[in-house]
Design a protein around this motif. Structure first.
Motif, mmCIF file in Angstrom:
data_model
loop_
_atom_site.group_PDB
_atom_site.id
_atom_site.type_symbol
_atom_site.label_atom_id
_atom_site.label_comp_id
_atom_site.label_asym_id
_atom_site.label_seq_id
_atom_site.Cartn_x
_atom_site.Cartn_y
_atom_site.Cartn_z
ATOM 1 N N GLU A 1 0.910 -1.325 -0.133
ATOM 2 C CA GLU A 1 -0.371 0.121 -0.123
ATOM 3 C C GLU A 1 0.587 1.390 0.057
ATOM 4 N N LYS A 2 1.761 0.795 0.847
ATOM 5 C CA LYS A 2 3.694 2.766 0.570
ATOM 6 C C LYS A 2 3.711 2.681 -0.801
ATOM 7 N N TYR A 3 3.727 1.693 -1.145
ATOM 8 C CA TYR A 3 3.561 1.523 -2.329
ATOM 9 C C TYR A 3 3.418 2.672 -3.501
ATOM 10 N N ILE A 4 2.099 1.613 -3.646
ATOM 11 C CA ILE A 4 1.469 1.906 -4.322
ATOM 12 C C ILE A 4 1.225 4.022 -4.077
ATOM 13 N N TYR A 5 1.162 4.341 -2.827
ATOM 14 C CA TYR A 5 0.743 5.421 -2.259
ATOM 15 C C TYR A 5 1.952 5.989 -2.792
ATOM 16 N N LEU A 6 3.526 5.853 -2.815
ATOM 17 C CA LEU A 6 4.690 6.591 -3.218
ATOM 18 C C LEU A 6 5.142 7.058 -4.699
ATOM 19 N N MET A 7 4.706 5.333 -5.033
ATOM 20 C CA MET A 7 4.588 5.939 -6.874
ATOM 21 C C MET A 7 3.006 6.839 -7.316
ATOM 22 N N GLY A 8 2.433 7.227 -6.517
ATOM 23 C CA GLY A 8 1.477 7.855 -7.037
ATOM 24 C C GLY A 8 1.929 9.234 -6.940
ATOM 25 N N ILE A 9 2.335 9.885 -5.905
ATOM 26 C CA ILE A 9 2.680 10.976 -5.653
ATOM 27 C C ILE A 9 4.463 11.352 -6.413
ATOM 28 N N GLN A 10 4.345 10.512 -6.828
ATOM 29 C CA GLN A 10 6.326 10.601 -7.710
ATOM 30 C C GLN A 10 5.267 11.126 -8.961
ATOM 31 N N GLU A 11 4.621 10.738 -9.785
ATOM 32 C CA GLU A 11 3.936 10.473 -10.915
ATOM 33 C C GLU A 11 3.060 11.935 -10.321
ATOM 34 N N ARG A 12 2.253 12.594 -9.482
ATOM 35 C CA ARG A 12 1.677 13.664 -9.789
ATOM 36 C C ARG A 12 2.867 14.946 -9.132
ATOM 37 N N ASN A 13 3.694 14.463 -8.540
ATOM 38 C CA ASN A 13 5.110 15.705 -7.795
ATOM 39 C C ASN A 13 5.961 15.217 -7.581
ATOM 40 N N GLU A 14 6.813 15.344 -9.148
ATOM 41 C CA GLU A 14 8.175 14.503 -8.458
ATOM 42 C C GLU A 14 8.595 15.022 -7.845
ATOM 43 N N ARG A 15 9.176 16.835 -7.475
ATOM 44 C CA ARG A 15 10.176 17.655 -6.716
ATOM 45 C C ARG A 15 9.347 17.255 -5.281
ATOM 46 N N LEU A 16 8.705 16.562 -4.735
ATOM 47 C CA LEU A 16 7.724 16.272 -2.982
ATOM 48 C C LEU A 16 8.067 14.853 -3.498
ATOM 49 N N PHE A 17 7.858 13.908 -3.952
ATOM 50 C CA PHE A 17 7.930 12.570 -4.292
ATOM 51 C C PHE A 17 9.595 12.885 -3.381
ATOM 52 N N TYR A 18 10.949 12.916 -4.048
ATOM 53 C CA TYR A 18 11.790 12.849 -3.462
ATOM 54 C C TYR A 18 12.565 13.308 -2.385
ATOM 55 N N ARG A 19 12.171 14.453 -2.173
ATOM 56 C CA ARG A 19 12.292 15.182 -1.241
ATOM 57 C C ARG A 19 11.671 14.670 0.588
ATOM 58 N N VAL A 20 10.393 13.869 -0.044
ATOM 59 C CA VAL A 20 10.201 12.855 1.218
ATOM 60 C C VAL A 20 10.778 11.461 0.862
ATOM 61 N N LEU A 21 11.512 10.841 0.096
ATOM 62 C CA LEU A 21 12.296 9.994 -0.318
ATOM 63 C C LEU A 21 13.333 10.031 0.950
ATOM 64 N N MET A 22 14.286 11.122 -0.033
ATOM 65 C CA MET A 22 15.311 11.797 0.561
ATOM 66 C C MET A 22 15.811 11.864 2.118
ATOM 67 N N GLU A 23 14.312 12.832 3.039
ATOM 68 C CA GLU A 23 14.835 12.789 4.462
ATOM 69 C C GLU A 23 14.268 11.547 5.208
ATOM 70 N N ASP A 24 13.723 10.149 4.639
ATOM 71 C CA ASP A 24 13.707 9.398 5.447
ATOM 72 C C ASP A 24 13.629 8.467 4.570
#
Length: 548
Positions: free
Chosen positions: A55-78
């Motif tokens: 479920e987390k994977y699906i949600y993360l990939m959805g954010i990557q599609e919609r807002n790439e910079r936000l996705f990478y910020r959250v990924l890098m911070e955690d």
């Protein structure tokens, strides 16, 4: 207009009022202008509510599609928490369920039926400045076997780490799956499978397609385009590496990346054991591409330390599903096949007979480092080295808990997938190291891209080692939370090496390589949409100044 509406997803509610008016999206968003900090907080809060990794994977990939910079910020911070979601082990689960959780396509799909048209398919990819390609044919996905086009999750996940760990711009990364069919009967009878319903093509047409693909990539993107092979079957992995390494800028992460990170762990372990690598005896469980890649790099490290190649090879043994490799054969591992040391009927027998200082599991066959094997290693060595490197987690050769507890906390343990800290009966808490290729391939890729390297030799991966400074807290590997800095430092180190050895083609050579690398690293802050002239894909704006 789809292109206008799509721009909402690049920043979301972070667009300023002026930007909304200029882009024609005023009113399509709630009136509040949010900071990226607020968006990240919402993103993180939603993730915390989820317990299921898929479920987390699906949600993360959805954010990557919609807002790439936000996705990478959250990924890098955690990164320590989220890397196991976007990469191993969860990406393996996502691949097995790819057709069932499919939302929208990512990457480029090239099938055996596209022979003669690969270049035109590359022309359909919207980005023209690609620097790095990760390609798989899906035959050997992690330890899960043949998943066909479902293997697309692997190139997508790898390239996520190119950006998160090394700051390579995401638009310069291209994930590709080559579909030549699958021998997985379950998929061939699955109505939701998304690839060709045919047995895997192993004819000359397959080789011709790979040749055409390599030529098309270089023709379109340039000779220094990095092409990373990922999760090909053993036979194809080895022969493609031999075939292409002198002609293209290419490497195989399963062979060379895994080798480099395993060697890094061994070099770290030798500091703890107080024994140079030349005095170690290594027994592999598994004799495939990962085992051979690691073994060859260990031999290189030993010869660099002054021993002969034959002497180094004699310190390495391999055990596969047929038993200990003891007869000269025509296999890829011939250099590590020795005279029989006696009656060896099991891996435990091999341990007791060969008396290795290190065992390295890369068989992908599950818990084959049994309790007896671990105890034997603890009896033979004061500080046994136990690397259970197979992925995903349920394919690991043993757990961190077993390795530590059965050796009274004396072993030096590393795994391919993450394991949590282990508390011993005496109260000590031991944090297992994760021998993650992500410590190696993003930094190497960054150095190769910024240096214009055209051919990647094994010596590059010998150079790409973690330093004493990076190995904090007595662990075999530094914390993943520091992986961006580790990758940047490694890129600088590799960059210095390739220029010194005449392997770089991008000139003039930067004098301050550290500053040069750091200046290229992509950041997650939003770009302004108020330049001197507005240029949005598919939309024409009249030139204006910011004051207007």
């Amino acid at each position: 207009d789809e292109s206008l509406y799509g721009c909402i997803h690049t920043h979301g509610m972070a667009f300023t009022l002026q930007e909304r008016q200029i882009l024609g999206i005023h009113g399509l968003l709630p009136p509040k202008v949010e900071t990226q900090d607020t968006q990240a907080m919402r993103f993180q809060n939603n993730l915390k509510k989820m317990t299921d990794p898929l479920e987390k994977y699906i949600y993360l990939m959805g954010i990557q599609e919609r807002n790439e910079r936000l996705f990478y910020r959250v990924l890098m911070e955690d990164i320590e928490e989220l890397m196991p979601i976007v990469y191993t082990p969860t990406v393996g689960l996502a691949c097995t369920q790819y057709g069932h959780i499919f939302r929208r396509p990512k990457g480029l799909f090239i099938s055996i039926r596209d022979r003669g048209h690969v270049r035109s398919i590359l022309d359909n990819w919207p980005e023209s400045n690609v620097a790095a390609v990760v390609v798989t044919d899906g035959e050997r996905i992690l330890g899960l076997g043949d998943l066909g086009v479902y293997g697309m999750g692997i190139p997508v996940g790898k390239l996520c780490l190119y950006t998160a760990c090394a700051g390579i711009r995401p638009e310069r990364c291209l994930p590709v799956v080559i579909d030549v069919g699958t021998d997985n009967e379950t998929l061939l009878h699955d109505p939701l499978y998304m690839g060709l319903y045919q047995k895997r093509d192993r004819s000359q047409a397959y080789d011709d397609l790979i040749d055409e693909f390599m030529e098309a990539v270089v023709e379109k993107y340039g000779q220094d385009t990095l092409i990373q092979f990922e999760d090909f079957g053993n036979h194809n992995a080895f022969r493609f590496l031999r075939k292409y390494r002198e002609k293209y800028c290419t490497f195989n992460d399963d062979i060379q990346g895994t080798a480099s990170v395993a060697l890094a762990g061994l070099l770290a372990a030798q500091r703890a054991v107080g024994k140079p690598i030349t005095e170690h005896r290594v027994l592999f469980l598994g004799a495939g591409e990962a085992a051979l890649g690691i073994a060859n790099l260990i031999v290189m490290a030993m010869t660099e330390s002054g021993v002969s190649q034959d002497e180094a090879q004699n310190k390495i043994w391999m055990y596969d599903k047929y038993g200990l490799l003891v007869k000269v054969s025509n296999c890829q591992c011939e250099a590590f096949v020795h005279d029989s040391p006696g009656d060896v009927q099991s891996f435990l027998d091999a341990v007791n007979t060969i008396k290795p200082t290190a065992i390295i599991g890369v068989a992908g066959a599950g818990r084959l480092f049994t309790h007896d094997v671990i105890k034997a290693m603890g009896t033979l060595n004061e500080r046994p080295i136990i690397f259970a490197l197979s992925n995903p987690t349920n394919k690991a050769e043993c757990t961190a808990e077993d390795a530590y507890k059965l050796t009274d906390g004396r072993c030096l343990f590393a795994s391919g997938s993450p394991f949590g800290p282990v508390t011993l009966s005496d109260g000590r808490v031991l944090t297992p190291g994760q021998g993650n290729n992500a410590y190696i391939f993003p930094g190497v890729a960054l150095a190769v891209i910024v240096s214009g390297v055209r051919h990647i030799s094994d010596t590059v991966f010998l150079e790409a080692q973690l330093t004493d400074k990076e190995l904090a807290e007595g662990r075999l590997y530094p914390p993943l939370s520091n992986i961006r800095e580790v990758s940047v430092q490694m890129a600088v180190k590799v960059m210095e090496y390739v220029y010194a050895k005449g392997m770089a083609f991008r000139y003039p050579e930067p004098l301050d390589k550290n500053g040069f690398v750091r200046a290229t690293v992509w950041n997650t802050q939003y770009d302004s949409f108020l330049p001197d002239t507005y240029d949005w894909p598919g939309v024409n704006f009249s030139p204006k100044t910011k004051s207007e």
